[in-house]
Design an enzyme around this catalytic site. Structure first.
Site, PDB file in Angstrom:
ATOM      1  N   LEU A  77      -4.322   5.176   4.415  1.00  0.00           N
ATOM      2  CA  LEU A  77      -5.220   5.815   3.454  1.00  0.00           C
ATOM      3  C   LEU A  77      -6.122   4.748   2.839  1.00  0.00           C
ATOM      4  CD1 LEU A  77      -2.479   7.894   1.563  1.00  0.00           C
ATOM      5  CD2 LEU A  77      -3.938   8.693   3.437  1.00  0.00           C
ATOM      6  N   CYS A  78      -7.412   5.009   2.792  1.00  0.00           N
ATOM      7  CA  CYS A  78      -8.367   4.048   2.232  1.00  0.00           C
ATOM      8  C   CYS A  78      -8.111   3.855   0.735  1.00  0.00           C
ATOM      9  CB  CYS A  78      -9.791   4.555   2.432  1.00  0.00           C
ATOM     10  SG  CYS A  78     -11.015   3.557   1.567  1.00  0.00           S
ATOM     11  N   VAL A  79      -7.915   2.609   0.330  1.00  0.00           N
ATOM     12  CA  VAL A  79      -7.513   2.331  -1.056  1.00  0.00           C
ATOM     13  C   VAL A  79      -8.567   2.784  -2.058  1.00  0.00           C
ATOM     14  CG1 VAL A  79      -8.305  -0.088  -0.985  1.00  0.00           C
ATOM     15  CG2 VAL A  79      -6.585   0.604  -2.655  1.00  0.00           C
TER      16      VAL A  79
END
Lengths: 130, 102, 128
Positions: A77-79
């Site tokens: 998941l993109c931070v």
């Protein structure tokens, strides 16, 4: 062949996450390697464990988690997208002073560099979104 | 060098299909999925454009998306080939790159 | 943002296809973010602006009134990240009554008929 997949939409609103799942499932069944699934934009909403869809509907998050457990899939998941949307793991909870985390089993939070790296290392990168 | 172009929007709602078609050419393929799958059915306003595209470009449709929308037994455009998810994976492997027209 | 240096040594050709306006959705901003992060990986990057994507490069954007960040200035900084190949489609500009003079950065203007050749050179196409 080594695939990487980018998912840009959240669950239920748009078919993108469903199609991505069916694609990844079929690729694994066919003996291909899926080296990473990267969730970006609203796509990070696939990674919260707090959803409770009705029993007669598919459980999109659980489906991803189960597939990850079975095939050692790397679900990232993109931070930055997570921080904007409240998808939190233990590290992020501490770092941003939140009182809970909600990341689902089999997912991890990391940077956009993981998407670029997937583009470099995979033979094909395929995007699902709106 | 070939590109698998994927379109997932209905041309009756968004212009993505025509925006894709005017920029593809020899050796490319176009795969219609999700809300774009319905334009593989014969008799829509887009059939001439798709048939013309098929002279240079291969056309595919994702069968489960057609089935879901009630077109399992529908007559499809002559040049369109149906694939399931396994066929979708094979298409990705067979082309040099994938361009998703979001 | 923390990023891992990539030491793989592989150089691929990445094309970022931008087809949407800035501000109305998040994709233009995120495309730019990805390009900037990707610069650390020393890849061969091109950006293509077609359809409504040409509006991303419009001069004089002032999103203060909608309380959003003016990220359009960042396109001018791309050169410092060795992202120098910016392509804009002529027909997309013309359809919208725009020309290269309306854009805030130097670009190469190409025709619709040239887009396929550009795509054909690429290893990875990311569409935003």
């Amino acid at each position: 062949m080594k695939f990487a997949v980018l998912v840009n939409e959240g669950p239920y609103q748009h078919q993108a996450s469903d199609t991505a799942y069916q694609f990844v499932h079929a690729a694994l069944q066919a003996g291909h390697d899926v080296m990473r699934v990267f969730f970006y934009h609203d796509g990070v909403n696939n990674g919260t464990r707090l959803t409770s869809p009705p029993q007669d509907d598919r459980h999109i998050q659980k489906r991803w988690s189960d597939l990850a457990a079975e095939h050692k899939l790397d679900l990232v998941l993109c931070v930055a997208a997570c921080q904007r949307r409240g998808i939190v793991d233990e590290d992020e909870m501490k770092r941003n002073g939140k009182d809970a985390d909600n990341i689902a089993e089999g997912f991890r939070i990391s940077g956009l560099g993981q998407l670029i790296e997937a583009g470099i290392e995979a033979d094909r990168l395929i995007t699902f979104g709106d | 060098m070939s590109t698998l172009n994927i379109v997932n929007k209905s041309p009756f709602e968004k212009r993505t299909l025509e925006q894709c078609l005017k920029r593809v050419g020899d050796g490319d393929s176009v795969l219609l999925i999700e809300d774009a799958s319905i334009c593989a059915v014969a008799g829509t306003a887009y059939q001439d454009q798709l048939n013309a595209t098929a002279e240079l470009t291969k056309l595919y449709v994702l069968q489960p998306d057609l089935d879901a929308r009630g077109f399992t037994d529908a007559k499809l455009l002559e040049p369109v080939q149906c694939v399931d998810y396994t066929g979708f994976v094979e298409l990705v492997a067979q082309h040099d790159r994938v361009h998703s027209w979001l | 943002m923390e990023e891992d240096e990539y030491a793989g040594g592989v150089i691929k050709k990445f094309l970022y296809v931008n087809r949407r306006q800035p501000h109305g959705t998040v994709y233009a901003l995120e495309s730019l973010e990805t390009v900037l992060i990707g610069a650390a990986f020393d890849q061969d990057v091109s950006m293509l602006f077609i359809d409504d994507g040409v509006y991303q490069l419009k001069k004089e954007q002032s999103p203060d009134g909608i309380d959003m960040k003016n990220f359009s200035k960042t396109y001018r900084a791309l050169e410092m990240y060795d992202v120098e190949k910016l392509f804009v489609e002529r027909e997309s500009l013309e359809e919208r009554g725009l020309s290269a003079e309306d854009l805030l950065v130097d670009v190469e203007v190409i025709a619709t008929a040239d887009v396929k050749a550009l795509v054909d050179e690429q290893d990875v196409v990311l569409s935003f």
